[in-house]
Design a protein around this motif. Structure first.
Motif, PDB file in Angstrom:
ATOM      1  N   THR A   1     -16.973  66.005 -61.436  1.00  0.00           N
ATOM      2  CA  THR A   1     -17.729  66.868 -62.352  1.00  0.00           C
ATOM      3  C   THR A   1     -18.996  66.157 -62.800  1.00  0.00           C
ATOM      4  O   THR A   1     -18.949  64.992 -63.193  1.00  0.00           O
ATOM      5  CB  THR A   1     -16.876  67.224 -63.592  1.00  0.00           C
ATOM      6  N   GLN A   2     -20.114  66.863 -62.727  1.00  0.00           N
ATOM      7  CA  GLN A   2     -21.389  66.333 -63.206  1.00  0.00           C
ATOM      8  C   GLN A   2     -21.927  67.266 -64.270  1.00  0.00           C
ATOM      9  O   GLN A   2     -21.948  68.480 -64.087  1.00  0.00           O
ATOM     10  CB  GLN A   2     -22.405  66.240 -62.074  1.00  0.00           C
ATOM     11  N   MET A   3     -22.338  66.677 -65.381  1.00  0.00           N
ATOM     12  CA  MET A   3     -22.945  67.455 -66.463  1.00  0.00           C
ATOM     13  C   MET A   3     -24.292  66.832 -66.781  1.00  0.00           C
ATOM     14  O   MET A   3     -24.397  65.607 -66.856  1.00  0.00           O
ATOM     15  CB  MET A   3     -22.068  67.425 -67.706  1.00  0.00           C
ATOM     16  N   GLN A   4     -25.292  67.677 -66.931  1.00  0.00           N
ATOM     17  CA  GLN A   4     -26.582  67.143 -67.349  1.00  0.00           C
ATOM     18  C   GLN A   4     -27.361  68.190 -68.113  1.00  0.00           C
ATOM     19  O   GLN A   4     -27.157  69.379 -67.950  1.00  0.00           O
ATOM     20  CB  GLN A   4     -27.379  66.582 -66.182  1.00  0.00           C
TER      21      GLN A   4
ATOM     22  N   PHE B  40     -16.475  66.774 -72.873  1.00  0.00           N
ATOM     23  CA  PHE B  40     -15.615  66.867 -71.691  1.00  0.00           C
ATOM     24  C   PHE B  40     -14.168  66.675 -72.105  1.00  0.00           C
ATOM     25  O   PHE B  40     -13.880  66.151 -73.181  1.00  0.00           O
ATOM     26  CB  PHE B  40     -16.020  65.813 -70.642  1.00  0.00           C
ATOM     27  N   THR B  41     -13.266  67.120 -71.237  1.00  0.00           N
ATOM     28  CA  THR B  41     -11.840  66.957 -71.463  1.00  0.00           C
ATOM     29  C   THR B  41     -11.240  66.260 -70.257  1.00  0.00           C
ATOM     30  O   THR B  41     -11.503  66.642 -69.117  1.00  0.00           O
ATOM     31  CB  THR B  41     -11.146  68.323 -71.655  1.00  0.00           C
ATOM     32  N   VAL B  42     -10.454  65.227 -70.517  1.00  0.00           N
ATOM     33  CA  VAL B  42      -9.713  64.566 -69.442  1.00  0.00           C
ATOM     34  C   VAL B  42      -8.407  65.337 -69.281  1.00  0.00           C
ATOM     35  O   VAL B  42      -7.610  65.424 -70.220  1.00  0.00           O
ATOM     36  CB  VAL B  42      -9.425  63.088 -69.792  1.00  0.00           C
TER      37      VAL B  42
ATOM     38  N   THR C 146      -7.412  65.807 -74.374  1.00  0.00           N
ATOM     39  CA  THR C 146      -8.280  65.720 -75.554  1.00  0.00           C
ATOM     40  C   THR C 146      -9.727  65.966 -75.140  1.00  0.00           C
ATOM     41  O   THR C 146     -10.172  65.459 -74.117  1.00  0.00           O
ATOM     42  CB  THR C 146      -8.166  64.318 -76.190  1.00  0.00           C
ATOM     43  N   SER C 147     -10.432  66.749 -75.944  1.00  0.00           N
ATOM     44  CA  SER C 147     -11.865  66.945 -75.710  1.00  0.00           C
ATOM     45  C   SER C 147     -12.631  65.815 -76.390  1.00  0.00           C
ATOM     46  O   SER C 147     -12.371  65.507 -77.558  1.00  0.00           O
ATOM     47  CB  SER C 147     -12.330  68.276 -76.288  1.00  0.00           C
ATOM     48  N   TYR C 148     -13.551  65.223 -75.649  1.00  0.00           N
ATOM     49  CA  TYR C 148     -14.373  64.127 -76.163  1.00  0.00           C
ATOM     50  C   TYR C 148     -15.844  64.511 -76.123  1.00  0.00           C
ATOM     51  O   TYR C 148     -16.258  65.345 -75.314  1.00  0.00           O
ATOM     52  CB  TYR C 148     -14.186  62.869 -75.314  1.00  0.00           C
TER      53      TYR C 148
END
Length: 157
Positions: A93-96, A117-119, A62-64
């Protein structure tokens, strides 16, 4: 159906959040009539809010979206520099990104998006960390923090 998750202000780590010179804790009435405790920024130059959430509560595949729920009052100021929003997932994973809050609407709760993000199936489960920071010498004031929301991305809008 995937669930929404809410981490209220008390569940977050707010730098100087318990110092009455910088932050004030108050209660806001929610649309359903219940009350929620919110952190109201009085003044601070070092603005830093962090949180953690265990990804094993999320549905794989699922995308959150993850977002801070904030409100600016009429005399909010000092938000000329963009805030840095960051999400670190357990898989490394790092997102900023940076987001300007200077021209946000006043006196209404808004979402400041951190990341989508998706798990993945069979992915490392564990704590994800997220933050909103702005540490210039600007004196910032007039923002209230309600919560962080983690919700399926397809429901956002």
């Amino acid at each position: 159906m995937a669930n929404n998750f809410v981490l209220f202000a008390r569940d977050l780590s707010i730098t100087w959040g318990n110092d009455e010179r910088y932050w004030k804790w108050t209660y806001e009435k929610e649309p359903d009539g219940s009350y929620v405790e919110v952190a109201e920024l009085l003044k601070v130059s070092w603005f830093e809010i962090q949180g953690k959430f265990n990804t094993n509560k999320l549905k794989p595949g699922t995308s959150y979206k993850l977002a801070f729920v904030v409100k600016f009052n009429e005399d909010a100021s000092g938000w000329g520099n963009p805030v840095n929003l960051e999400l670190d997932l357990p898989n490394g994973t790092q997102m900023q990104h940076k987001e300007s809050l200077n021209n946000m609407p006043r006196n209404q709760w808004i979402e400041v998006p951190v990341a989508e993000f998706t798990v993945q199936e069979n992915e490392t489960q564990g704590e994800m960390n997220f933050s909103m920071t702005e540490t210039s010498n600007n004196l910032k004031k007039g923002m209230a923090i309600n919560a962080v929301v983690i919700a399926p991305a397809e429901l956002s809008g």
